[in-house]
Design a protein around this motif. Structure first.
Motif, PDB file in Angstrom:
ATOM      1  N   GLY A  90       0.773  -1.222   0.000  1.00 43.30           N
ATOM      2  CA  GLY A  90       0.000   0.000   0.000  1.00 43.30           C
ATOM      3  C   GLY A  90       0.807   1.277   0.000  1.00 43.30           C
ATOM      4  O   GLY A  90       0.311   2.328  -0.423  1.00 43.30           O
ATOM      5  N   ASN A  91       2.030   1.247   0.481  1.00 37.25           N
ATOM      6  CA  ASN A  91       2.798   2.476   0.675  1.00 37.25           C
ATOM      7  C   ASN A  91       3.034   3.229  -0.632  1.00 37.25           C
ATOM      8  O   ASN A  91       3.259   2.631  -1.676  1.00 37.25           O
ATOM      9  CB  ASN A  91       4.149   2.149   1.316  1.00 37.25           C
ATOM     10  CG  ASN A  91       4.724   3.318   2.086  1.00 37.25           C
ATOM     11  OD1 ASN A  91       4.119   3.800   3.038  1.00 37.25           O
ATOM     12  ND2 ASN A  91       5.890   3.785   1.680  1.00 37.25           N
ATOM     13  N   LYS A 100       6.597  -3.594   7.554  1.00 34.87           N
ATOM     14  CA  LYS A 100       5.160  -3.716   7.715  1.00 34.87           C
ATOM     15  C   LYS A 100       4.465  -2.763   6.757  1.00 34.87           C
ATOM     16  O   LYS A 100       4.917  -1.639   6.528  1.00 34.87           O
ATOM     17  CB  LYS A 100       4.742  -3.407   9.154  1.00 34.87           C
ATOM     18  CG  LYS A 100       5.049  -4.511  10.143  1.00 34.87           C
ATOM     19  CD  LYS A 100       4.437  -4.201  11.500  1.00 34.87           C
ATOM     20  CE  LYS A 100       4.606  -5.355  12.465  1.00 34.87           C
ATOM     21  NZ  LYS A 100       3.972  -5.087  13.773  1.00 34.87           N
ATOM     22  N   ASP A 101       3.342  -3.205   6.203  1.00 34.97           N
ATOM     23  CA  ASP A 101       2.611  -2.391   5.238  1.00 34.97           C
ATOM     24  C   ASP A 101       1.178  -2.898   5.178  1.00 34.97           C
ATOM     25  O   ASP A 101       0.861  -3.982   5.690  1.00 34.97           O
ATOM     26  CB  ASP A 101       3.258  -2.503   3.861  1.00 34.97           C
ATOM     27  CG  ASP A 101       2.988  -1.286   2.974  1.00 34.97           C
ATOM     28  OD1 ASP A 101       1.985  -0.578   3.226  1.00 34.97           O
ATOM     29  OD2 ASP A 101       3.774  -1.040   2.040  1.00 34.97           O
ATOM     30  N   ARG A 175      -3.877   4.157  14.502  1.00 35.96           N
ATOM     31  CA  ARG A 175      -4.668   3.153  13.787  1.00 35.96           C
ATOM     32  C   ARG A 175      -3.977   2.721  12.499  1.00 35.96           C
ATOM     33  O   ARG A 175      -4.041   1.548  12.108  1.00 35.96           O
ATOM     34  CB  ARG A 175      -6.066   3.703  13.486  1.00 35.96           C
ATOM     35  CG  ARG A 175      -6.950   3.883  14.716  1.00 35.96           C
ATOM     36  CD  ARG A 175      -8.399   4.151  14.331  1.00 35.96           C
ATOM     37  NE  ARG A 175      -8.558   5.406  13.614  1.00 35.96           N
ATOM     38  CZ  ARG A 175      -8.805   6.584  14.182  1.00 35.96           C
ATOM     39  NH1 ARG A 175      -8.915   6.660  15.509  1.00 35.96           N
ATOM     40  NH2 ARG A 175      -8.958   7.668  13.451  1.00 35.96           N
ATOM     41  N   ALA A 176      -3.312   3.672  11.836  1.00 38.26           N
ATOM     42  CA  ALA A 176      -2.611   3.338  10.600  1.00 38.26           C
ATOM     43  C   ALA A 176      -1.465   2.369  10.875  1.00 38.26           C
ATOM     44  O   ALA A 176      -1.248   1.414  10.114  1.00 38.26           O
ATOM     45  CB  ALA A 176      -2.081   4.603   9.935  1.00 38.26           C
ATOM     46  N   VAL A 177      -0.724   2.612  11.948  1.00 39.38           N
ATOM     47  CA  VAL A 177       0.390   1.729  12.302  1.00 39.38           C
ATOM     48  C   VAL A 177      -0.121   0.323  12.615  1.00 39.38           C
ATOM     49  O   VAL A 177       0.462  -0.685  12.180  1.00 39.38           O
ATOM     50  CB  VAL A 177       1.170   2.298  13.498  1.00 39.38           C
ATOM     51  CG1 VAL A 177       2.176   1.277  14.018  1.00 39.38           C
ATOM     52  CG2 VAL A 177       1.886   3.589  13.097  1.00 39.38           C
ATOM     53  N   LYS A 182       3.130  -7.706   8.581  1.00 41.51           N
ATOM     54  CA  LYS A 182       4.196  -8.395   7.883  1.00 41.51           C
ATOM     55  C   LYS A 182       3.575  -9.517   7.057  1.00 41.51           C
ATOM     56  O   LYS A 182       2.506 -10.021   7.386  1.00 41.51           O
ATOM     57  CB  LYS A 182       5.211  -8.948   8.874  1.00 41.51           C
ATOM     58  CG  LYS A 182       6.071  -7.875   9.531  1.00 41.51           C
ATOM     59  CD  LYS A 182       7.205  -8.480  10.334  1.00 41.51           C
ATOM     60  CE  LYS A 182       8.130  -7.394  10.873  1.00 41.51           C
ATOM     61  NZ  LYS A 182       9.284  -7.953  11.619  1.00 41.51           N
ATOM     62  N   CYS A 183       4.254  -9.899   6.014  1.00 37.86           N
ATOM     63  CA  CYS A 183       3.691 -10.900   5.109  1.00 37.86           C
ATOM     64  C   CYS A 183       4.817 -11.699   4.474  1.00 37.86           C
ATOM     65  O   CYS A 183       5.827 -11.131   4.058  1.00 37.86           O
ATOM     66  CB  CYS A 183       2.856 -10.188   4.039  1.00 37.86           C
ATOM     67  SG  CYS A 183       2.098 -11.273   2.822  1.00 37.86           S
ATOM     68  N   LYS A 184       4.640 -13.019   4.405  1.00 31.03           N
ATOM     69  CA  LYS A 184       5.625 -13.872   3.755  1.00 31.03           C
ATOM     70  C   LYS A 184       5.254 -14.194   2.315  1.00 31.03           C
ATOM     71  O   LYS A 184       6.118 -14.447   1.483  1.00 31.03           O
ATOM     72  CB  LYS A 184       5.792 -15.179   4.544  1.00 31.03           C
ATOM     73  CG  LYS A 184       6.411 -15.008   5.918  1.00 31.03           C
ATOM     74  CD  LYS A 184       6.595 -16.355   6.598  1.00 31.03           C
ATOM     75  CE  LYS A 184       7.259 -16.197   7.965  1.00 31.03           C
ATOM     76  NZ  LYS A 184       7.441 -17.510   8.637  1.00 31.03           N
ATOM     77  N   ASN A 185       3.956 -14.216   2.045  1.00 28.70           N
ATOM     78  CA  ASN A 185       3.474 -14.543   0.707  1.00 28.70           C
ATOM     79  C   ASN A 185       2.094 -13.922   0.538  1.00 28.70           C
ATOM     80  O   ASN A 185       1.235 -14.112   1.413  1.00 28.70           O
ATOM     81  CB  ASN A 185       3.408 -16.068   0.531  1.00 28.70           C
ATOM     82  CG  ASN A 185       3.199 -16.493  -0.908  1.00 28.70           C
ATOM     83  OD1 ASN A 185       2.342 -15.963  -1.611  1.00 28.70           O
ATOM     84  ND2 ASN A 185       3.985 -17.453  -1.363  1.00 28.70           N
TER      85      ASN A 185
END
Length: 520
Positions: A90-91, A100-101, A175-177, A182-185
């Motif tokens: 999203g960034n 993190k995103d 709230r945004a934070v 985190k994501c692996k896939n």
């Protein structure tokens, strides 16, 4: 409960504020100025969900025997729609995947008949669904979001960097934070629309939810590369199908499940209405990446039955439309919706039909090192060369104290299937046995090493090698991961010194030699 004007809230009803047009205009001006600065002398990318992991082909199959009340819009008939699916971060500014995103998925159905909501695309046969990796949105109102984005996109250096010190922005920042994950896939996490949508009649509203099937197989090559989500997505879709269940969640209480405040999670039941199936395929070519970057997604690419609701969706209508045109004009590209075709799925790959699970390389209590090189050839050519028994001794040569390979003898099989093994002899007469434990032809393979005849038999019972083949800018990246198990603490100390100082150079020199031979 009632609204501030004393009017009782109604299911599916919107409450428009007087300043939405002003906020929309302001956001457009700020976004255009921001992307103009960011992409002054290069191709202009999206303002949000900029970094794409992949744009893949899929089908969106409507559930059979849906109750009459669910047969609305695209769900009205039992049909398998062709679809483009875009996974992204999203960034605004592309960043490392390990940060993190908010992760996003955008689904574009093809071959959807009927007039659409956008006047300029009235007869386009597409329907978009936009979802993200958080159940609720971080901003209560477009005014609150505008204040935050006004600071973040400001040309004033101090204002854009120190906005976090403004206490009035702390609630939305918090709230945004919390919304970032985190994501692996991208295939392993759930997604939500966060925003509501009409479902047929004006008194019915739903949110959308996309959840991966528990039977999915996902591959994780690593979680350290700048673009590891693309690599892991490509490794998974090399020979696996990924399925997601698509749900609708009805608004059943106008007060407890508001239309205009997306920070509130709805608590009603999720009802499955479709299955999204992503097939094995190659999507990481430069042509496909460019296609995905040029695609436009807008919740208003929609049938009236699925009309977007709420202030954020109302603002999105104009902002997304204007920014898409602005981006395409800057890049001198047409802004057109893709068409369906009977041969849409002709280039999908065969599914991995194995019914057994490969042995896995351990991830705990190990010492490992890696080496990699980018070779100007396709993955098939690179795979066949590196995995060749006959060619191993031509590129894995002596480096420092580690001797090269002088002889390889097949013990079982042709080094092509799980269970095939070979006896490897080095220049110092040391021998070892390698056995394939995982084979995904042209994508990756792994092997275990045992029966060491040299000093390593005192430090380890088993080591593992994993060769990965990834596409990078239409070339092939060879990535070699070598892993040691260790017998005791002394072995761990020795191997933790040996691996980075000596083995890494040995692996890297070998890959460099393979590159030279492949490109010669």
């Amino acid at each position: 409960m009632s609204t501030p004007n004393g009017i009782s809230k109604k299911l599916g009803h919107e409450y428009v504020t007087d300043d939405e047009d002003q906020i929309t205009y302001k956001l457009i001006q700020e976004f255009q100025a921001q992307v103009t600065r960011m992409y002054k002398d290069k191709k202009m990318l999206r303002q949000v969900h900029t970094k794409m992991h992949g744009c893949v082909k899929a089908t969106f199959a409507i559930e059979k025997n849906l109750p009459k009340e669910l047969k609305v819009g695209v769900f009205a008939v039992e049909k398998d729609y062709h679809a483009w699916v875009r996974f992204s971060n999203g960034n605004t500014a592309p960043q490392k995947d390990k940060k993190k995103d908010i992760r996003g998925v955008a689904i574009k159905l093809l071959g959807v008949p009927g007039e659409k909501l956008l006047e300029d695309e009235l007869h386009e046969e597409t329907q978009d669904f936009l979802l993200m990796s958080t159940e609720t949105f971080f901003s209560k109102s477009v005014k609150e979001l505008s204040r935050l984005l006004g600071s973040m996109t400001s040309t004033n250096f101090l204002k854009s960097k120190l906005f976090i010190l403004n206490p009035t922005l702390w609630p939305i920042i918090g709230r945004a934070v919390k919304s970032k994950v985190k994501c692996k896939n991208p295939l392993s996490i759930p997604y939500w629309s966060t925003q509501p949508y009409q479902f047929g009649s004006p008194d019915k509203a739903v949110k959308y939810h996309l959840r991966p099937s528990p039977s999915n197989i996902t591959v994780v090559e690593n979680t350290t590369d700048y673009n590891y989500l693309r690599y892991n997505l490509a490794q998974t879709l090399h020979d696996n199908v990924a399925k997601f269940d698509f749900f609708v969640q009805f608004q059943t209480d106008a007060d407890a499940m508001p239309i205009e405040d997306p920070t509130v999670a709805w608590t009603s039941q999720n009802i499955k209405v479709a299955t999204l199936t992503i097939y094995p395929q190659v999507f990481d070519s430069n042509d496909r990446i460019e296609f995905g970057d040029n695609l436009s997604f807008n919740p208003w690419h929609s049938l009236p039955e699925h009309r977007p609701l709420g202030s954020f969706n109302r603002v999105r209508r104009r902002v997304y439309e204007v920014m898409s045109k602005f981006r395409h004009d800057k890049n001198k590209l047409p802004n057109a919706e893709p068409k369906d075709s009977p041969d849409f799925l002709n280039d999908i790959l065969p599914v991995n039909s194995k019914v057994t699970l490969d042995q896995q390389v351990p991830s705990k209590h190990i010492i490992f090192t890696t080496a990699e090189v980018i070779v100007n050839c396709d993955k098939k050519t690179a795979y066949e060369f590196v995995s060749s028994v006959e060619k191993l001794s031509s590129w894995l040569l002596k480096t420092g104290p580690i001797y090269g390979i002088i002889k390889v003898t097949r013990l079982h099989g042709n080094w092509a299937e799980v269970g095939d093994n070979r006896l490897v002899e080095r220049g110092d007469s040391a021998t070892l046995v390698e056995e394939l434990i995982s084979v995904h032809r042209y994508s990756n393979y792994a092997y275990q090493t045992t029966k060491f005849s040299d000093v390593f038999k005192h430090f380890t019972n088993k080591t593992y090698g994993h060769m990965w083949f990834d596409t990078v800018d239409d070339q092939t990246r060879l990535r070699w991961v070598y892993t040691f198990t260790y017998k005791n603490i002394l072995a761990r100390i020795f191997l933790s010194i040996f691996a980075p100082l000596f083995l890494k150079k040995y692996l890297q020199n070998g890959l460099n030699n393979a590159k030279a031979l492949l490109e010669d």
